[in-house]
Design an enzyme around this catalytic site. Structure first.
Site, PDB file in Angstrom:
ATOM      1  N   HIS A  52       0.852  -1.181   0.000  1.00 44.82           N
ATOM      2  CA  HIS A  52       0.000   0.000   0.000  1.00 44.82           C
ATOM      3  C   HIS A  52       0.894   1.240   0.000  1.00 44.82           C
ATOM      4  O   HIS A  52       2.109   1.164   0.224  1.00 44.82           O
ATOM      5  CB  HIS A  52      -0.917  -0.006   1.216  1.00 44.82           C
ATOM      6  N   GLU A  54       1.320   3.726   2.034  1.00 47.71           N
ATOM      7  CA  GLU A  54       2.041   4.062   3.263  1.00 47.71           C
ATOM      8  C   GLU A  54       3.318   3.229   3.396  1.00 47.71           C
ATOM      9  O   GLU A  54       4.363   3.743   3.814  1.00 47.71           O
ATOM     10  CB  GLU A  54       1.145   3.828   4.486  1.00 47.71           C
ATOM     11  N   ARG A 208      -5.606  -2.080 -25.565  1.00 50.07           N
ATOM     12  CA  ARG A 208      -4.529  -2.344 -26.525  1.00 50.07           C
ATOM     13  C   ARG A 208      -3.398  -1.318 -26.395  1.00 50.07           C
ATOM     14  O   ARG A 208      -2.794  -0.901 -27.381  1.00 50.07           O
ATOM     15  CB  ARG A 208      -5.092  -2.380 -27.944  1.00 50.07           C
ATOM     16  N   GLY A 303     -24.704   0.362 -28.214  1.00 49.26           N
ATOM     17  CA  GLY A 303     -25.549   1.112 -29.134  1.00 49.26           C
ATOM     18  C   GLY A 303     -26.602   1.930 -28.407  1.00 49.26           C
ATOM     19  O   GLY A 303     -26.649   1.991 -27.170  1.00 49.26           O
TER      20      GLY A 303
END
Length: 371
Positions: A52, A54, A208, A303
């Site tokens: 992480h 920290e 990609r 669509g």
């Protein structure tokens, strides 16, 4: 808060942004450790299982005793794939921690701050909170509301058309805009499309570009590809089954559906059966399923029907439109199937960002509150 507090937290936010492509399902977090006005360590959260922010910062700080740590999200207090960051800060002798925003994860949710305070560490909360929440809007929404952040992406002509009447849509925008879409995809955990788009274009729906294209140090992941296919019309020969990453097909349960699913499963898909909302798949149920898989952000590339459904059902968080300086005419297909009868019934959007991408214009919008 002092000017140095703001300077250091701004730097921590810049560190957090470095992880926005690679940390999911974890949040993108940055940490800066300051002592005597100088930065002695800084870092950001690495991919799941890695350090992480920290820990990354503490590893660079030779001696953090008496230092102040600036963290964009509350330090964790529980044992997951890594140890509790709150404990590490305490052990290092940090005497003050400035936190931009509280972690909504129920496993943390204030416990990290309390652990620090109980150990005698001074904690200040809320510096540049809005900016910190923006970086982790998907993670925060998943934990606060149980669904991912939903971005609908559309590419359209200047007169708002996304395809010719025949369905032909490649290519509306320029290569520069399409490359920008790749970066947008890379920030998302899943890409959702509809069966109409899948049958018409047979898309790969992959990222990609590489991590070097976006300035990330860690490899990019492939988002889960999700096809909304109520009647299971998708072919096992679809191109996306030969691509890296996972493919999820969301369908309705019913007579014959389980049998159809066998061929798609054999091709490499995971088929999930969702409840209906009217005659269609319940998109809210789909989002809940994706949140359960750790998806923080999803991108809808579909669509007019499916994109319009996400909007009509109140599921839109952000709309990203790429406008090409072209006219397709009145016979071409519209951006959304979204029946609105009166001006008063319109959906109001607020512009968040406008910029030119190659020859095209990208506009980022969000619905006004109470949508």
């Amino acid at each position: 808060m002092s000017s140095i507090d703001r300077e250091m937290m701004s730097r921590a936010l810049q560190m957090a942004a470095k992880g926005r492509y690679t940390t999911a399902p974890n949040p993108a977090v940055g940490c800066v450790i300051e002592l005597g006005g100088a930065v002695i360590g800084e870092g950001y959260t690495r991919p799941p299982g890695g350090n992480h922010a920290e820990i990354e910062a503490l590893n660079l700080a030779a001696n953090a005793s008496g230092a102040t740590a600036y963290v964009t999200l509350e330090p964790c207090s529980h044992q997951g794939k890594t140890g509790p960051c709150a404990d590490a800060l305490i052990a290092a002798g940090v005497t003050r921690v400035v936190v931009a925003c509280e972690d909504p994860n129920p496993e943390v949710a204030g416990a990290g701050i309390k652990k620090l305070q109980d150990a005698g560490v001074a904690v200040d909360l809320g510096l540049l909170e809005d900016q910190a929440r923006e970086i982790n809007k998907g993670f925060i929404k998943r934990h606060e509301q149980g669904t991912p952040w939903v971005t609908v992406k559309m590419a359209a002509s200047l007169d708002g058309r996304t395809a010719m009447a025949s369905g032909q849509s490649q290519w509306i925008t320029t290569p520069a805009a399409r490359q920008d879409v790749q970066r947008l995809r890379a920030t998302c955990c899943a890409i959702i499309t509809g069966i109409g788009t899948q049958l018409m274009d047979d898309p790969s729906l992959t990222v990609r570009i590489s991590n070097t294209d976006v300035g990330a140090e860690d490899p990019l992941r492939q988002p889960v590809r999700v096809v909304v296919d109520a009647q299971l019309q998708m072919s096992p020969e679809a191109r996306m089954f030969s691509q890296p990453g996972d493919t999820l097909v969301a369908t309705l349960d019913g007579a014959g559906q389980r049998k159809k699913a066998e061929a798609l499963t054999a091709a490499g898909a995971e088929v999930i059966f969702l409840p209906a909302l009217g005659e269609h798949i319940d998109l809210q149920a789909l989002l809940v399923d994706l949140a359960g898989r750790g998806c923080n952000k999803v991108l809808v590339e579909a669509g007019a029907g499916l994109a319009g459904a996400f909007i009509a059902e109140g599921l839109l968080d952000e709309l990203v439109c790429y406008w090409a300086p072209k006219l397709f005419g009145s016979e071409a297909r519209p951006m959304f199937n979204l029946p609105i009868q009166t001006i008063d019934a319109h959906l109001a959007l607020s512009v968040q960002d406008i910029r030119q991408i190659g020859e095209d214009i990208r506009v980022t919008l969000r619905p006004d509150k109470d949508y």
